[in-house]
Structures are given as C-alpha cells and as structure tokens.
Design a protein around this motif. Sequence first.
Motif, PDB file in Angstrom:
ATOM      1  N   VAL A 108       0.783  -1.131  -0.093  1.00  0.00           N
ATOM      2  CA  VAL A 108      -0.142  -0.110  -0.087  1.00  0.00           C
ATOM      3  C   VAL A 108       0.695   1.324   0.014  1.00  0.00           C
ATOM      4  O   VAL A 108       0.710   2.072  -0.858  1.00  0.00           O
ATOM      5  CB  VAL A 108      -0.876  -0.098   1.140  1.00  0.00           C
ATOM      6  CG1 VAL A 108      -1.630   1.375   1.252  1.00  0.00           C
ATOM      7  CG2 VAL A 108      -1.852  -1.189   1.178  1.00  0.00           C
TER       8      VAL A 108
ATOM      9  N   LEU B 135       2.804   1.777  -3.548  1.00  0.00           N
ATOM     10  CA  LEU B 135       1.635   2.362  -4.631  1.00  0.00           C
ATOM     11  C   LEU B 135       1.237   3.670  -4.470  1.00  0.00           C
ATOM     12  O   LEU B 135       0.974   4.269  -5.309  1.00  0.00           O
ATOM     13  CB  LEU B 135       0.485   1.376  -4.748  1.00  0.00           C
ATOM     14  CG  LEU B 135       0.930  -0.230  -5.031  1.00  0.00           C
ATOM     15  CD1 LEU B 135      -0.392  -0.974  -5.465  1.00  0.00           C
ATOM     16  CD2 LEU B 135       1.652  -0.206  -6.408  1.00  0.00           C
ATOM     17  N   GLN B 136       1.318   3.830  -3.112  1.00  0.00           N
ATOM     18  CA  GLN B 136       0.901   5.527  -2.819  1.00  0.00           C
ATOM     19  C   GLN B 136       1.818   6.418  -3.190  1.00  0.00           C
ATOM     20  O   GLN B 136       1.442   7.557  -3.709  1.00  0.00           O
ATOM     21  CB  GLN B 136       0.677   5.446  -1.171  1.00  0.00           C
ATOM     22  CG  GLN B 136       0.189   6.998  -0.774  1.00  0.00           C
ATOM     23  CD  GLN B 136      -1.252   7.117  -1.169  1.00  0.00           C
ATOM     24  OE1 GLN B 136      -1.942   6.149  -1.403  1.00  0.00           O
ATOM     25  NE2 GLN B 136      -1.530   8.211  -1.598  1.00  0.00           N
TER      26      GLN B 136
ATOM     27  N   ALA C 276       0.213   7.211  -6.691  1.00  0.00           N
ATOM     28  CA  ALA C 276      -1.274   7.486  -6.694  1.00  0.00           C
ATOM     29  C   ALA C 276      -1.667   8.904  -7.263  1.00  0.00           C
ATOM     30  O   ALA C 276      -2.868   9.226  -7.539  1.00  0.00           O
ATOM     31  CB  ALA C 276      -1.719   7.362  -5.181  1.00  0.00           C
ATOM     32  N   HIS C 277      -0.548   9.924  -7.179  1.00  0.00           N
ATOM     33  CA  HIS C 277      -0.868  11.209  -7.536  1.00  0.00           C
ATOM     34  C   HIS C 277      -0.747  11.492  -9.011  1.00  0.00           C
ATOM     35  O   HIS C 277      -0.972  12.573  -9.510  1.00  0.00           O
ATOM     36  CB  HIS C 277      -0.048  12.303  -6.733  1.00  0.00           C
ATOM     37  CG  HIS C 277       1.513  11.942  -7.301  1.00  0.00           C
ATOM     38  ND1 HIS C 277       2.181  10.949  -6.876  1.00  0.00           N
ATOM     39  CD2 HIS C 277       2.125  13.011  -8.064  1.00  0.00           C
ATOM     40  CE1 HIS C 277       3.516  11.225  -7.453  1.00  0.00           C
ATOM     41  NE2 HIS C 277       3.513  12.208  -8.106  1.00  0.00           N
TER      42      HIS C 277
ATOM     43  N   PRO D 196      -2.608  10.176 -12.025  1.00  0.00           N
ATOM     44  CA  PRO D 196      -3.886   9.500 -12.681  1.00  0.00           C
ATOM     45  C   PRO D 196      -4.022   9.995 -14.154  1.00  0.00           C
ATOM     46  O   PRO D 196      -4.669   9.231 -14.730  1.00  0.00           O
ATOM     47  CB  PRO D 196      -5.142   9.751 -11.894  1.00  0.00           C
ATOM     48  CG  PRO D 196      -4.874  11.268 -11.267  1.00  0.00           C
ATOM     49  CD  PRO D 196      -3.098  11.318 -10.827  1.00  0.00           C
TER      50      PRO D 196
ATOM     51  N   LEU E 198      -6.025  -3.465  -5.878  1.00  0.00           N
ATOM     52  CA  LEU E 198      -5.007  -2.459  -5.567  1.00  0.00           C
ATOM     53  C   LEU E 198      -4.093  -2.149  -6.647  1.00  0.00           C
ATOM     54  O   LEU E 198      -4.106  -0.862  -6.888  1.00  0.00           O
ATOM     55  CB  LEU E 198      -4.223  -2.703  -4.353  1.00  0.00           C
ATOM     56  CG  LEU E 198      -3.663  -1.435  -3.641  1.00  0.00           C
ATOM     57  CD1 LEU E 198      -4.742  -0.222  -3.051  1.00  0.00           C
ATOM     58  CD2 LEU E 198      -2.834  -1.637  -2.292  1.00  0.00           C
TER      59      LEU E 198
ATOM     60  N   SER F 283      -6.028  -0.640  -9.746  1.00  0.00           N
ATOM     61  CA  SER F 283      -6.562   0.921  -9.407  1.00  0.00           C
ATOM     62  C   SER F 283      -5.501   1.888  -9.040  1.00  0.00           C
ATOM     63  O   SER F 283      -5.746   3.010  -9.720  1.00  0.00           O
ATOM     64  CB  SER F 283      -7.658   0.879  -7.974  1.00  0.00           C
ATOM     65  OG  SER F 283      -6.755   0.385  -6.983  1.00  0.00           O
ATOM     66  N   ARG F 284      -4.345   1.657  -8.354  1.00  0.00           N
ATOM     67  CA  ARG F 284      -3.439   2.507  -8.268  1.00  0.00           C
ATOM     68  C   ARG F 284      -2.266   2.688  -9.522  1.00  0.00           C
ATOM     69  O   ARG F 284      -1.632   3.660  -9.596  1.00  0.00           O
ATOM     70  CB  ARG F 284      -2.609   2.205  -7.214  1.00  0.00           C
ATOM     71  CG  ARG F 284      -3.266   2.310  -5.911  1.00  0.00           C
ATOM     72  CD  ARG F 284      -3.954   3.855  -5.534  1.00  0.00           C
ATOM     73  NE  ARG F 284      -4.797   3.860  -4.221  1.00  0.00           N
ATOM     74  CZ  ARG F 284      -4.205   3.861  -3.111  1.00  0.00           C
ATOM     75  NH1 ARG F 284      -2.870   3.782  -2.918  1.00  0.00           N
ATOM     76  NH2 ARG F 284      -5.089   3.919  -1.946  1.00  0.00           N
ATOM     77  N   LEU F 285      -2.278   1.503 -10.379  1.00  0.00           N
ATOM     78  CA  LEU F 285      -1.464   1.725 -11.354  1.00  0.00           C
ATOM     79  C   LEU F 285      -2.139   1.405 -12.682  1.00  0.00           C
ATOM     80  O   LEU F 285      -2.245   0.427 -13.514  1.00  0.00           O
ATOM     81  CB  LEU F 285      -0.224   0.617 -11.334  1.00  0.00           C
ATOM     82  CG  LEU F 285       0.512   0.809 -10.048  1.00  0.00           C
ATOM     83  CD1 LEU F 285       1.384  -0.340  -9.947  1.00  0.00           C
ATOM     84  CD2 LEU F 285       1.344   2.088 -10.072  1.00  0.00           C
TER      85      LEU F 285
END
Length: 505
Positions: free
Chosen positions: A372, A375-376, A379-380, A382, A404, A407-409
């Motif tokens: 988590v 991947l954070q 996350a900014h 998109p 996860l 959605s994040r990548l």
Amino acid sequence: MRSLVLPEDIWQCVASFVPSDNIAALISVNRAWYNIVLDARYREIHWDKVDVFMTRTLVRLRTPSIAARVRRLHVRAWFIEYLINKESQESPSYVESSKRWVARHFRMPSTPPRVAPSASGKTSAARDIIESMTQAVRLMTQVTEYSFEWRDLSPTADTLRFLSAARSAFGVSLRKLTLHAQLDNFTSLLSTVDFDNLEELELSFDHDHGVSPHSAALLREAIAPFVNHFRRSIGSLLISSASKADLSPLLHELQEFPHLHKFVARFAFDAEHLSDPRGLVKILRLNAESLSSVEVGRTFAGTSDDTREPPSTWGAFSLVLQDSSAVLSNLEVLRIPALTTFDATLACIRRSGDTLTSLHLVDHFLRDDEVVALLQVFAHRPFDAGLQTLYVGLMNLTVETLDLLASRLPGLRDLNLVLAPTTVQDIVHRDSGPSMFCVTLGVHFYQDWPLQNIGIWEKRFIDTPISSREEKALMEHIARCVPSIQTFKGETKSVGVPCRYWDAS
C-alpha cells in the motif's frame, strides 16, 4: 515477369511484414530483396565456437561487400584458447587432422598471408582461424556494436593483431563497446580499443584466481583514465565485477559524464570487493541531473579466503544513499535491491515518484502494508501513463492486491511478482479443494486494465522465462481475468491445461 520497380525503402517496409523464416527465399526477387536478405544474414555475427557455420561465414566475410554489412560483432575468444590447449595435449596426427579440417572448410587461398611459425616450427589450426578472423575484421568498416570476451585467452601476438585490426576497422563507426576480461588482462586489451565516437561502454571484470598486488594501481591508473577518456560522448555505462579485487579505487576516480543517461553497477557489496561504496554514490550524485535509468545489482564473487564471509558493505551503501537527497531523483527506470530498511527504500523511490515508468525492487518480499505504501508513491499520477513496469516480491498475493494494483497503477503494462515460499502452492492447491483466491478471482474481470505481460516466480528473484507448473497455472488464472495479457514472462502465452480450481463450481 518483371518485379515492380519501387524504392528500396518501400521494399524494406514490405519486408518488415514478412516472417523472418521466409525472407531468405526472396533473395532472387530483385536487388532490393538481395540486399535485405544479406543484411539480415550478416547484420549480427557471433564468433563463439568453431563449426561449419562459422567457417563458412568467415569465408564469405572476406568479401568486402559482405563484411561491410556487419553491424554487430560478438567474439567469445575462449574457444581459441581451448583449441590451443587441446592441440598442445594431442598427438601430432590430431593437429594435422585439425589443420586439414580448417583448410577444407576455410578454402584458404593458394598464397595465404605469412603467419609466424610456432615454437615447434609449424602453424596451428587455432592460429589459422584467428588469422582468418583478422582478415575478415579488417573489412568490417560499418560495425556499430562490438563485444569481446577475453576470458583466459593469453595476450599473444596473434590475438593482439586481431584486436588492433578491429580498432582500425571500427574506429569511426563504433558506438557500443563491451569488454569481458580478467582484470590483469585489461592492460593489453585497453591498448587496442581506442575509439572516437563511443556512446555506450560496458566493462565486466571476470572471475580471477587471486588478487593481484597491482590491482588497485591498475584500476586507478589504467582503467579509470580509459573510461574517463570517453566522458564527453558516453551516454550509457555498465561496470560489473566477479573479480576478487576491490573495485573502490576505480569508482572513486571516475569523473562526471555530462550526457550519461543510463548507469548499471553490479558488484559484491562486501569489504573485499567494494570496501568503500561511497565511490558508487559519488557517481550517482555527479550525474544525477542527466541520469534517467539506474540499475544497482548485488553479485557474488569468490573471496580470497573461502573459509570466511567478508563483512557486508550494503548497510554503508544504504546509509550514504539515503543521506544523498539528489541521488536517484527524476529517474524513469530504477532497478535496485531493497535497502537495509523499507523506509529507506521508500524514501529513495519517492525521489522519482513523478517520473518513474519502470521499477524493479528485488531481494525483499513486501508485506501488505508495504505494498500500500509503495503504490501510494504513484497515486498522484492519474493523468499520465504512470508506472508501466513493476517487478517486486510479495509476502502474500490476494485478490485485494490485484484490485489495488489495477486501481493505483491504471497504466501498467508489465507486472512481475516474486512470491514468498509456499505462496504459489497455497494459492493453486492442485491436490485439494479450491483456494479462496481461485474462488474469489473467478468472478473478477479487469476489462480496462491494459496489462500485457504477467510474470510469476516463486521465491527466486531471477528474470527467467522458465516456469513451474504452479507458476504457469497461476499466470493462466490471472490472464483469464485480464483480457489484454498477451505474454507470460515475456514469452507468448500458450494455452495450458486449465486449472480445475478456477471456477467456484
């Protein structure tokens, strides 16, 4: 019927759609196809063993129009040393039969160039071969990539004559140079590879039998100046070592390379082979503004005393790297082992959080909370392609993990996962009832995830296409839910035996 008259570049475009196995049959269509076929056949030459194919190729390469088509030449000279040693151990009848074999296949001209006799007064098959290689190399005036693996080959007059011929022929055209040799042989080797327009340089110091007392001076006074000589033109630099020598003196002497965009370093991080890793961090710091791709690898090298394990210097490297805030910033590609702590690793990755498109993080299995956190970092992003290649180790693989990642990548194209021991077996469960992973993933569908390649390895951080039955079953299972996947571990996926636990029923 006359062939259609078209510019040669049009025929080149047509050839790009023809399967490579079928191109040779079109050599007689017209002159354009004649050139296309010969360019494909002789564009890349490998000299790594003496067989009929090599000898026939050598004969043809003594024709200037054929030799000029060579663009990449790879020489593994160990086979010459092997022939020399074998001849010295065999009976005279073996040597004579070898010479007859060489003469028959090489079709040597009736008045061959004079070759100095050996100590016994006779030439050998090995010397005939290297002489023929030298003749061919002199005609290769368009080579852009040249790799030479010296290994244990002795620096004889014949081998140095071959290397000097390569320097003369490739002097203007060469762009990439790759050298593999034992450290003590680099002095002789470097005197024959002075090229003007080098853009890529790869140096690999092979395993040697002991540490020379002159190794530090050799690294500092011969090899470092050689590398620095190309600092104005080099865009890619690789330094790798399996030698028993300490590479620290070399790294500390390297200067700034204004156009360096790719740097690869592979060493054994211990007190005997890289006693002071600050030199490596210095290179990364000096070239931080230009670098876009960095790879740091940990290799194995035999110690001078095999009864003890030298102290690791990876901790010292991690500490200096963490404290150098400008290092590893604004990269597009990063391949690195995990540092001594995950927080330190994450801090370094964040420096390129806005720009990374490819991340390889090895030698560490991420816990769920670490996944988590990693991947954070991205996350900014998109609205751009974001991370497109990811290679990491996981303690656990769950459907939630895949959710996860998707959605994040959202721009990920290449996903490679190394799973902790027993994880693959627990997920697949070939000999018992269906696992919860199989049941849950069976109703998921990642329609919009553009993933094209999936790779699964169990407990081994080795990028190989070989797969166990369980690994392949798991990749096939995931591919059923991601319709865009085309390859497994980079190889075209094949339909295997379906996993009988894919469906909840």
